[in-house]
Design an enzyme around this catalytic site. Sequence first.
Site, PDB file in Angstrom:
ATOM      1  N   GLY A 180       0.836  -1.205   0.000  1.00 10.39           N
ATOM      2  CA  GLY A 180       0.000   0.000   0.000  1.00 10.39           C
ATOM      3  C   GLY A 180       0.863   1.243   0.000  1.00 10.39           C
ATOM      4  N   ASN A 181       0.304   2.371   0.316  1.00 12.49           N
ATOM      5  CA  ASN A 181       1.077   3.607   0.415  1.00 12.49           C
ATOM      6  C   ASN A 181       0.461   4.517   1.474  1.00 12.49           C
ATOM      7  OD1 ASN A 181      -0.911   5.446  -0.909  1.00 12.49           O
ATOM      8  ND2 ASN A 181      -0.553   4.034  -2.625  1.00 12.49           N
ATOM      9  N   HIS A 182       1.099   5.666   1.691  1.00 15.37           N
ATOM     10  CA  HIS A 182       0.711   6.529   2.819  1.00 15.37           C
ATOM     11  C   HIS A 182      -0.439   7.486   2.517  1.00 15.37           C
ATOM     12  CE1 HIS A 182       3.872   5.165   5.378  1.00 15.37           C
ATOM     13  NE2 HIS A 182       4.816   5.491   4.508  1.00 15.37           N
ATOM     14  N   ALA A 241      -3.977   7.533  -4.964  1.00 19.60           N
ATOM     15  CA  ALA A 241      -2.593   7.097  -5.132  1.00 19.60           C
ATOM     16  C   ALA A 241      -2.657   5.593  -5.409  1.00 19.60           C
ATOM     17  CB  ALA A 241      -1.806   7.383  -3.863  1.00 19.60           C
TER      18      ALA A 241
END
Length: 403
Positions: free
Chosen positions: A212-214, A280
């Site tokens: 995943g990402n932030h 994102a």
Amino acid sequence: MSVISGKKILLGVTAGIAAYKTAFLVRLFIKAGAQVKVVMTPAAKEFVTPLTLSTLSKNEVISSFTKEEDHSNQWNNHVELGLWADLMLIAPATANTLSKMAKGHSDNFLLATYLSSKCPVYFAPAMDLDMHRHPSTRENFDTLTSFGNIMIPATSGELASGLSGEGRMAEPDDILKFIEDHLAKSLPLRNKKVLITAGPTYEAIDPVRFIGNHSSGKMGFELAAAARALGAEVILISGPTHLQNPNEEIKLIRVQSAVDMFEAATKFFPEVDIAIASAAVSDYRPKLSATQKIKKSAETMMLELVKNPDILANLGETKKHQILVGFALETENEEENAAGKLQRKNLDFIVLNSLNDSGAGFKSETNKIKILFKDGKTKSFQLKSKTEVARDILNEIILLSNE
Ligand code: CTP
């Protein structure tokens, strides 16, 4: 959510018996999420007390040019108050006040505030039937509406004089509805459907792990709230976030992976007028997602990744009438990379935020953006809250849709 939610309403109360109904009106405005300040003519205080209206509005009620209670001779600033308001409502509006408004008199604080205001002004006449049908009153209605003021017509019924006829102030519920309908009609994104992607995507490695990402999703949720407030019908497709739906009238579709987001976005895209991709999206996903939790064994482990579909590029390929907007988060060659994405994905404009700007990007509450348009023009913005950035982006979309 009401269109008056968050609006600053200045209520001007004049000396008619219907003034007692303004207590209900203030309550309705507050319940609908508005901020309310009240100004009164001195004579209006005979009909409803400032204490009642200040308690309900949670703000001081002003009726004179100087602060009366403390005898400090401190000046009440009608200009500031006039500028504070998003809209002004004079209710009840007596024949006397309407006549003075039509002529531009300013011999009390309410009239001076009206003359200083720059916002839309609504007035709800209230008077006896003969006063209401007198040619001079009719002429004042016409003069005031020709200035751009909006009349909330009086209704027929029993009047304080005991007579029956036209001249009763519209009921508080009807005044609220009138203003809501009037505001809704003037919203720039009314009749527009907007699709927004937001947040990160989670690409499953096994049932408990993911790539995943932030991304917090905040920018996309702010865009959705702002688009709804501007009158649009909004479909918000969001990856996993902790954010609540900002407005129950927004259709929120929660998804996990890029493939899920792709399916939802491509399904709704043909029916929308505007699409903004702020998600994102993970560019890759594990080729295989284990059905059971992967156990620790060898010293190293290889994870084979395959490319995810590019949602925005796909929308760009299939776009017809839609205005299409993307985001680019870059760490180097920012403008060049963003311009490349703008072209490759067939966008109308791209919003560039740089990770090099402090206060901009993923987890922060603020953002500093630059917009690159397809005709090569660019526009830079200051560091602002994401709420304000959302408004800036939507303003650019509104300008494009008016071209
Ligand atoms: N985007 C998308 N689907 C993807 C990847 C990106 O819809 N699979 C959208 C993003 O929502 C954003 C824009 O495309 O509006 C640019 O995303 P970004 O991650 O900056 O660019 P990429 O095309 O993924 O290019 P790169 O990762 O090489 O910078």
